[in-house]
Design a protein around this motif. Structure first.
Motif, PDB file in Angstrom:
ATOM      1  N   MET A 166       0.688  -1.265   0.077  1.00  0.00           N
ATOM      2  CA  MET A 166      -0.158   0.088   0.035  1.00  0.00           C
ATOM      3  C   MET A 166       0.906   1.245   0.045  1.00  0.00           C
ATOM      4  O   MET A 166       0.574   2.314  -0.773  1.00  0.00           O
ATOM      5  CB  MET A 166      -0.901  -0.093   1.185  1.00  0.00           C
ATOM      6  N   LYS A 167       2.061   1.098   0.579  1.00  0.00           N
ATOM      7  CA  LYS A 167       2.786   2.324   0.573  1.00  0.00           C
ATOM      8  C   LYS A 167       3.603   2.568  -0.559  1.00  0.00           C
ATOM      9  O   LYS A 167       3.662   3.761  -1.024  1.00  0.00           O
ATOM     10  CB  LYS A 167       4.002   2.181   1.699  1.00  0.00           C
ATOM     11  N   ARG A 168       3.787   1.598  -1.470  1.00  0.00           N
ATOM     12  CA  ARG A 168       4.406   1.939  -2.592  1.00  0.00           C
ATOM     13  C   ARG A 168       3.412   2.320  -3.517  1.00  0.00           C
ATOM     14  O   ARG A 168       3.774   3.232  -4.369  1.00  0.00           O
ATOM     15  CB  ARG A 168       4.917   0.380  -3.110  1.00  0.00           C
ATOM     16  N   ILE A 169       2.193   1.810  -3.642  1.00  0.00           N
ATOM     17  CA  ILE A 169       1.153   2.472  -4.464  1.00  0.00           C
ATOM     18  C   ILE A 169       1.012   3.964  -4.041  1.00  0.00           C
ATOM     19  O   ILE A 169       0.902   4.882  -5.167  1.00  0.00           O
ATOM     20  CB  ILE A 169      -0.070   1.727  -4.319  1.00  0.00           C
ATOM     21  N   LEU A 170       1.000   4.466  -2.910  1.00  0.00           N
ATOM     22  CA  LEU A 170       0.646   5.723  -2.468  1.00  0.00           C
ATOM     23  C   LEU A 170       1.878   6.727  -2.851  1.00  0.00           C
ATOM     24  O   LEU A 170       1.868   7.806  -3.404  1.00  0.00           O
ATOM     25  CB  LEU A 170       0.335   5.931  -0.950  1.00  0.00           C
ATOM     26  N   ALA A 171       3.127   6.061  -2.787  1.00  0.00           N
ATOM     27  CA  ALA A 171       4.321   6.572  -3.167  1.00  0.00           C
ATOM     28  C   ALA A 171       4.316   6.588  -4.535  1.00  0.00           C
ATOM     29  O   ALA A 171       4.865   7.850  -4.996  1.00  0.00           O
ATOM     30  CB  ALA A 171       5.630   5.728  -2.565  1.00  0.00           C
ATOM     31  N   ALA A 172       3.942   5.647  -5.519  1.00  0.00           N
ATOM     32  CA  ALA A 172       3.969   5.940  -6.647  1.00  0.00           C
ATOM     33  C   ALA A 172       3.046   7.030  -7.391  1.00  0.00           C
ATOM     34  O   ALA A 172       3.701   7.619  -8.088  1.00  0.00           O
ATOM     35  CB  ALA A 172       3.701   4.771  -7.387  1.00  0.00           C
ATOM     36  N   VAL A 173       1.766   7.106  -6.792  1.00  0.00           N
ATOM     37  CA  VAL A 173       0.887   8.205  -7.050  1.00  0.00           C
ATOM     38  C   VAL A 173       1.570   9.659  -6.839  1.00  0.00           C
ATOM     39  O   VAL A 173       1.396  10.291  -7.460  1.00  0.00           O
ATOM     40  CB  VAL A 173      -0.365   7.912  -6.769  1.00  0.00           C
ATOM     41  N   LEU A 174       1.995   9.725  -5.530  1.00  0.00           N
ATOM     42  CA  LEU A 174       2.368  11.068  -5.133  1.00  0.00           C
ATOM     43  C   LEU A 174       3.746  11.399  -6.176  1.00  0.00           C
ATOM     44  O   LEU A 174       3.776  12.654  -6.492  1.00  0.00           O
ATOM     45  CB  LEU A 174       2.918  10.773  -3.676  1.00  0.00           C
ATOM     46  N   ILE A 175       4.632  10.482  -6.459  1.00  0.00           N
ATOM     47  CA  ILE A 175       5.920  10.750  -7.147  1.00  0.00           C
ATOM     48  C   ILE A 175       5.361  11.251  -8.525  1.00  0.00           C
ATOM     49  O   ILE A 175       5.757  12.066  -9.225  1.00  0.00           O
ATOM     50  CB  ILE A 175       6.603   9.482  -7.202  1.00  0.00           C
ATOM     51  N   SER A 176       4.473  10.489  -9.235  1.00  0.00           N
ATOM     52  CA  SER A 176       4.022  10.699 -10.514  1.00  0.00           C
ATOM     53  C   SER A 176       3.208  12.073 -10.370  1.00  0.00           C
ATOM     54  O   SER A 176       3.339  13.161 -11.437  1.00  0.00           O
ATOM     55  CB  SER A 176       2.816   9.778 -10.941  1.00  0.00           C
ATOM     56  N   PHE A 177       2.398  12.437  -9.481  1.00  0.00           N
ATOM     57  CA  PHE A 177       1.498  13.556  -9.411  1.00  0.00           C
ATOM     58  C   PHE A 177       2.520  14.966  -9.371  1.00  0.00           C
ATOM     59  O   PHE A 177       2.522  15.847 -10.000  1.00  0.00           O
ATOM     60  CB  PHE A 177       1.027  13.972  -8.125  1.00  0.00           C
ATOM     61  N   VAL A 178       3.731  14.755  -8.475  1.00  0.00           N
ATOM     62  CA  VAL A 178       4.777  15.818  -8.371  1.00  0.00           C
ATOM     63  C   VAL A 178       5.417  15.966  -9.853  1.00  0.00           C
ATOM     64  O   VAL A 178       5.723  16.713 -10.358  1.00  0.00           O
ATOM     65  CB  VAL A 178       5.714  15.441  -7.149  1.00  0.00           C
ATOM     66  N   PHE A 179       5.816  14.807 -10.493  1.00  0.00           N
ATOM     67  CA  PHE A 179       6.612  14.671 -11.654  1.00  0.00           C
ATOM     68  C   PHE A 179       5.563  15.404 -12.735  1.00  0.00           C
ATOM     69  O   PHE A 179       6.130  16.488 -13.589  1.00  0.00           O
ATOM     70  CB  PHE A 179       6.704  13.313 -12.189  1.00  0.00           C
ATOM     71  N   LEU A 180       4.251  15.071 -12.792  1.00  0.00           N
ATOM     72  CA  LEU A 180       3.439  15.726 -13.747  1.00  0.00           C
ATOM     73  C   LEU A 180       3.149  17.311 -13.328  1.00  0.00           C
ATOM     74  O   LEU A 180       3.125  18.147 -14.303  1.00  0.00           O
ATOM     75  CB  LEU A 180       1.959  15.145 -13.938  1.00  0.00           C
ATOM     76  N   PHE A 181       3.327  17.670 -12.208  1.00  0.00           N
ATOM     77  CA  PHE A 181       2.925  19.025 -11.821  1.00  0.00           C
ATOM     78  C   PHE A 181       4.097  19.844 -12.063  1.00  0.00           C
ATOM     79  O   PHE A 181       4.017  20.908 -12.739  1.00  0.00           O
ATOM     80  CB  PHE A 181       2.867  19.141 -10.344  1.00  0.00           C
ATOM     81  N   ILE A 182       5.574  19.394 -12.058  1.00  0.00           N
ATOM     82  CA  ILE A 182       6.502  20.008 -12.277  1.00  0.00           C
ATOM     83  C   ILE A 182       6.640  19.943 -14.002  1.00  0.00           C
ATOM     84  O   ILE A 182       7.173  20.994 -14.202  1.00  0.00           O
ATOM     85  CB  ILE A 182       7.819  19.424 -11.739  1.00  0.00           C
ATOM     86  N   TYR A 183       6.459  19.085 -14.538  1.00  0.00           N
ATOM     87  CA  TYR A 183       6.597  19.000 -15.997  1.00  0.00           C
ATOM     88  C   TYR A 183       5.492  20.063 -16.587  1.00  0.00           C
ATOM     89  O   TYR A 183       5.921  20.751 -17.514  1.00  0.00           O
ATOM     90  CB  TYR A 183       6.308  17.804 -16.537  1.00  0.00           C
ATOM     91  N   MET A 184       4.488  20.043 -16.077  1.00  0.00           N
ATOM     92  CA  MET A 184       3.703  21.280 -16.602  1.00  0.00           C
ATOM     93  C   MET A 184       3.762  22.571 -16.119  1.00  0.00           C
ATOM     94  O   MET A 184       3.573  23.566 -16.977  1.00  0.00           O
ATOM     95  CB  MET A 184       1.933  20.944 -16.076  1.00  0.00           C
ATOM     96  N   ALA A 185       4.539  22.618 -15.099  1.00  0.00           N
ATOM     97  CA  ALA A 185       4.957  24.238 -14.752  1.00  0.00           C
ATOM     98  C   ALA A 185       6.097  24.618 -15.808  1.00  0.00           C
ATOM     99  O   ALA A 185       6.243  25.689 -16.177  1.00  0.00           O
ATOM    100  CB  ALA A 185       5.546  24.003 -13.450  1.00  0.00           C
ATOM    101  N   VAL A 186       6.923  23.535 -16.126  1.00  0.00           N
ATOM    102  CA  VAL A 186       8.077  23.932 -16.957  1.00  0.00           C
ATOM    103  C   VAL A 186       7.536  23.914 -18.435  1.00  0.00           C
ATOM    104  O   VAL A 186       8.098  25.041 -18.958  1.00  0.00           O
ATOM    105  CB  VAL A 186       9.266  22.650 -17.154  1.00  0.00           C
ATOM    106  N   MET A 187       6.499  23.041 -18.861  1.00  0.00           N
ATOM    107  CA  MET A 187       5.928  23.287 -20.108  1.00  0.00           C
ATOM    108  C   MET A 187       5.309  24.718 -20.221  1.00  0.00           C
ATOM    109  O   MET A 187       5.278  25.558 -21.354  1.00  0.00           O
ATOM    110  CB  MET A 187       4.872  22.324 -20.478  1.00  0.00           C
ATOM    111  N   THR A 188       4.593  25.239 -19.331  1.00  0.00           N
ATOM    112  CA  THR A 188       4.131  26.473 -19.249  1.00  0.00           C
ATOM    113  C   THR A 188       5.208  27.673 -19.281  1.00  0.00           C
ATOM    114  O   THR A 188       4.757  28.483 -20.095  1.00  0.00           O
ATOM    115  CB  THR A 188       3.110  26.689 -17.720  1.00  0.00           C
ATOM    116  N   TYR A 189       6.274  27.406 -18.778  1.00  0.00           N
ATOM    117  CA  TYR A 189       7.161  28.450 -18.607  1.00  0.00           C
ATOM    118  C   TYR A 189       7.589  28.671 -20.109  1.00  0.00           C
ATOM    119  O   TYR A 189       8.079  29.601 -20.722  1.00  0.00           O
ATOM    120  CB  TYR A 189       8.255  28.369 -17.586  1.00  0.00           C
ATOM    121  N   LEU A 190       8.046  27.476 -20.762  1.00  0.00           N
ATOM    122  CA  LEU A 190       8.535  27.269 -22.147  1.00  0.00           C
ATOM    123  C   LEU A 190       7.783  27.864 -23.058  1.00  0.00           C
ATOM    124  O   LEU A 190       7.915  28.630 -24.024  1.00  0.00           O
ATOM    125  CB  LEU A 190       9.008  25.779 -22.485  1.00  0.00           C
ATOM    126  N   TYR A 191       6.405  27.631 -22.953  1.00  0.00           N
ATOM    127  CA  TYR A 191       5.077  28.106 -23.532  1.00  0.00           C
ATOM    128  C   TYR A 191       5.146  29.607 -23.537  1.00  0.00           C
ATOM    129  O   TYR A 191       5.101  30.114 -24.748  1.00  0.00           O
ATOM    130  CB  TYR A 191       3.877  27.566 -23.426  1.00  0.00           C
TER     131      TYR A 191
END
Length: 115
Positions: free
Chosen positions: A1-26
């Motif tokens: 269960m900890k691994r699932i929550l960690a995976a979802v949290l890491i992917s959320f942070v990754f996507l949030f950072i990716y979208m922020a960088v893409m917004t800045y580049l745009y």
């Protein structure tokens, strides 16, 4: 269960950072739209799949539309779940590797009471 929550949290942070960088580049490279579009494909995958099955209407391109807001939320959640799968696999791999590296220690022998 900890691994699932960690995976979802890491992917959320990754996507949030990716979208922020893409917004800045745009914002700073809006004259080169093709370059920005090519780097937006990883987070646009659910949208591409959805629009290939259901052709978009004019209502979906209006920002104030409740359907557009709902679809944006669904696309983000789908991205989080989609990118949590490989992260979960990597976490599973690392945890199995750590378990195999630990030395197997047997419990100590019970004390003997000699008279």
């Amino acid at each position: 269960m900890k691994r699932i929550l960690a995976a979802v949290l890491i992917s959320f942070v990754f996507l949030f950072i990716y979208m922020a960088v893409m917004t800045y580049l745009y914002i700073h490279n809006s004259q080169n739209g093709r370059w920005v579009t090519n780097f937006a494909y990883p987070i646009a995958l659910p949208k591409v799949v959805y629009y290939s099955f259901f052709q978009p209407t004019a209502e979906e391109f209006q920002i104030e539309s409740s359907k557009a807001k709902f679809l944006s939320a669904i696309f983000f959640i789908t991205n989080v779940l989609l990118y949590s799968l490989p992260i979960y696999g990597l976490l599973t791999l690392f945890s199995k590797r750590q378990k195999s590296k630990l030395p197997s220690t047997e419990p100590p022998y019970p004390p003997t009471f000699d008279d």
